[in-house]
Design a protein around this motif. Sequence first.
Motif, PDB file in Angstrom:
ATOM      1  N   ALA A  58     -61.490 -81.421-126.534  1.00  0.00           N
ATOM      2  CA  ALA A  58     -60.998 -81.829-125.208  1.00  0.00           C
ATOM      3  C   ALA A  58     -61.324 -80.754-124.185  1.00  0.00           C
ATOM      4  N   TRP A  59     -61.196 -79.503-124.600  1.00  0.00           N
ATOM      5  CA  TRP A  59     -61.433 -78.389-123.655  1.00  0.00           C
ATOM      6  C   TRP A  59     -62.918 -78.317-123.233  1.00  0.00           C
ATOM      7  N   GLY A  86     -55.613 -65.725-121.434  1.00  0.00           N
ATOM      8  CA  GLY A  86     -54.454 -66.554-121.077  1.00  0.00           C
ATOM      9  C   GLY A  86     -54.220 -67.702-122.043  1.00  0.00           C
ATOM     10  N   LYS A  87     -53.036 -68.271-121.922  1.00  0.00           N
ATOM     11  CA  LYS A  87     -52.577 -69.283-122.891  1.00  0.00           C
ATOM     12  C   LYS A  87     -53.384 -70.574-122.842  1.00  0.00           C
ATOM     13  N   ASP A  88     -53.971 -70.871-121.684  1.00  0.00           N
ATOM     14  CA  ASP A  88     -54.708 -72.134-121.599  1.00  0.00           C
ATOM     15  C   ASP A  88     -56.160 -71.979-122.036  1.00  0.00           C
ATOM     16  N   VAL A  89     -56.415 -70.991-122.892  1.00  0.00           N
ATOM     17  CA  VAL A  89     -57.747 -70.854-123.470  1.00  0.00           C
ATOM     18  C   VAL A  89     -57.737 -71.473-124.872  1.00  0.00           C
ATOM     19  N   LYS A 111     -61.702 -71.850-121.125  1.00  0.00           N
ATOM     20  CA  LYS A 111     -60.504 -71.951-120.282  1.00  0.00           C
ATOM     21  C   LYS A 111     -60.770 -73.076-119.290  1.00  0.00           C
ATOM     22  N   ALA A 112     -59.864 -74.050-119.237  1.00  0.00           N
ATOM     23  CA  ALA A 112     -60.145 -75.196-118.363  1.00  0.00           C
ATOM     24  C   ALA A 112     -58.856 -75.895-117.977  1.00  0.00           C
ATOM     25  N   ARG A 113     -58.938 -76.641-116.889  1.00  0.00           N
ATOM     26  CA  ARG A 113     -57.793 -77.463-116.463  1.00  0.00           C
ATOM     27  C   ARG A 113     -58.038 -78.900-116.891  1.00  0.00           C
ATOM     28  N   ARG A 114     -56.968 -79.593-117.276  1.00  0.00           N
ATOM     29  CA  ARG A 114     -57.102 -80.970-117.755  1.00  0.00           C
ATOM     30  C   ARG A 114     -57.494 -81.882-116.599  1.00  0.00           C
ATOM     31  N   ASN A 115     -58.644 -82.505-116.744  1.00  0.00           N
ATOM     32  CA  ASN A 115     -59.155 -83.256-115.611  1.00  0.00           C
ATOM     33  C   ASN A 115     -60.368 -84.054-116.058  1.00  0.00           C
TER      34      ASN A 115
END
Length: 622
Positions: free
Chosen positions: A100-101, A154-157, A202-206
């Motif tokens: 997903a990332w 960071g945690k969103d990695v 590292k990414a934002r859900r989109n």
Amino acid sequence: MKGYAGKLLRVNLSAGTVTDEPLSLPTVHDFIAGLGFGIKYLYDELAPHVDPLGEHNKLLFVPGLLAGTQAQSVSRWLVCTKSPMTGCFARSCCGGDFGAWIRFAGYDFIIVEGKAEKPVYLYVTAEGTQIKDAAELWGKDTGYTQEWLTQQHGKDVRVACIGQAGEKLVKYSAIVSGKRTASRCGGGTIMGTKLLKAVAIKARRNLDLHDPDGFGKLVKEQIEIMRASKEYHKNREYGTTDGAITRNIIGVYPVRNYRYGELKDYQKLSPEAYKEMEIGDFGCYSCSIRCGKIHVVSHGPYAGVRSEGPEYESLWAFTGPIDNTNIESTVAADQLCDDLGLDSISTGVTIGFAYELYEKGIITKDDTDGLELNYGNHVVMMSLIKKIGQREGFGDILAEGTLRAAKHIGKGAEAYAMQTKGLELAGYEPRGLKGTGFGYATSTIGGSHTNGTVMFQEFGFPVPRPVDRFTEEGKTDIVIHNQNRDSSMEVGIVCFFAFLCGDWFGRIFLKMLEAATGIEKFADREYFDKVGERIWNLERAFNVREGFDRTHDTLPQRFQTEPLHTIEAEGEGQILRKLDQFLDEYYHLRGWTQSGVPSREKLQELGLGYVVKDMEPFLTKE
Ligand code: SF4
């Protein structure tokens, strides 16, 4: 291109370059995504006979088309490369969030080529990709590596990495991501050859879908169907830890290097016994089944060990091959393999092979660094796992896998190497599941249980029809059906456990592909099935180009000459007798020559006309 990022990330480690490339539209239409992209790009870009361990091999990280959406159980991802185990096309499937990332970072997939001069890792974001120094991580296990990268970024990695096994080029090294692994075929070894320790994203859900409302309704329907099935609740409750009981009851649990079909005290490995050690669960991105179970050992020599598993295959690999029923050791061995980055199936089967050689006197304590490889001895198994992962002493030989280790050892050891095309077989006994045996023999990646085998129809799954597991005739069409189906499923990388939860795949999944992309033909079953057949044929063509033919579509002689023993009745039992007859029919129905080469007509029919020139040298040999 709604539903797609419309581009891939290409990293060349030799040149130190990072490039965004547009996806080709004809490739999208012919191969959809996922496994389709994996084989299409590898076939086109890899010259035949490239050394898998050399700089010119490539490694692809490929999510499915629906990864990162709210659709259930479709966010798994693949590693595709040329395998150092087999020399064939390799595809290994992994769960977790990493697929997903990749899509959230704005890519449909990633290609890594070349070789770095020193250990590096990739740091991928939507804003750009950096090749970064991994000196701090080299020599470290996968747990440390993931933690370090999370602290740095960071945690969103999300991370996919190798352990010491991949660095030391153990042939069956895995890539580990979160609590999941892409285990089979040596993808981790290829990362090691490239001095690539990890990929961190590292990414934002989109994601941008064609028809988000329509897609949302389909997801709702999918969830309702899945939740109404028994399979859903069983997997949610126990994961796959019921496998030891169900496989032993019907005598298809390979024991002592595939000589017996059952363990004596298999009840010790019950799902309830695992439940007692369970402290939590986990799932892949957007999957409410959460089949992953976290176990902690509370007593005995492995007290304190915690592992996100084992699931069925690892559970079997640490018990059946060495005749072991110590449940705590399965948790400890699972954790050790994950830390080192080892394929648990190949590790367990290779150790089982060594135990049989020891029993037969082909190897002795002089060969094994003084270890006594006696059945049931799980302490020695743990020592061997460590030695394999670090390529220490006898472990250096076992790190090559059964086929190469047997050649090194000599003295007839090859007869005990339980592999097909160089890849160790899985935890399903082919003499008690004959169609599964045919699937092992003709799998494009070697002895895999997730590449079109018919075990589920042999267990009673009704689509396209259940089959008698002992019969050898009348299964060819199902082997082909499953191989094509598994290939098409992996354009969206549908988890097989979820596939079994109610009848949603045929009714909903194809509509999801259409709703995500707006490409109407993706919802057409005939078109979709053709894509699966196209993928399988291109994988075959890849292998033919490498020199594989009918002689490689085989099984170890043991299955064809020695009866499967039961604990009560040694010497009686099933034999697989008609592999050759199966192959005749299989090639005929596939539209291939009797040497197993896809014919000109078949390739043209599948829109693979450009492959014909590569097949000509093999076709004219006929
Ligand atoms: S069922 Fe298990 S393996 Fe499959 S997607 Fe869900 S959590 Fe992942």
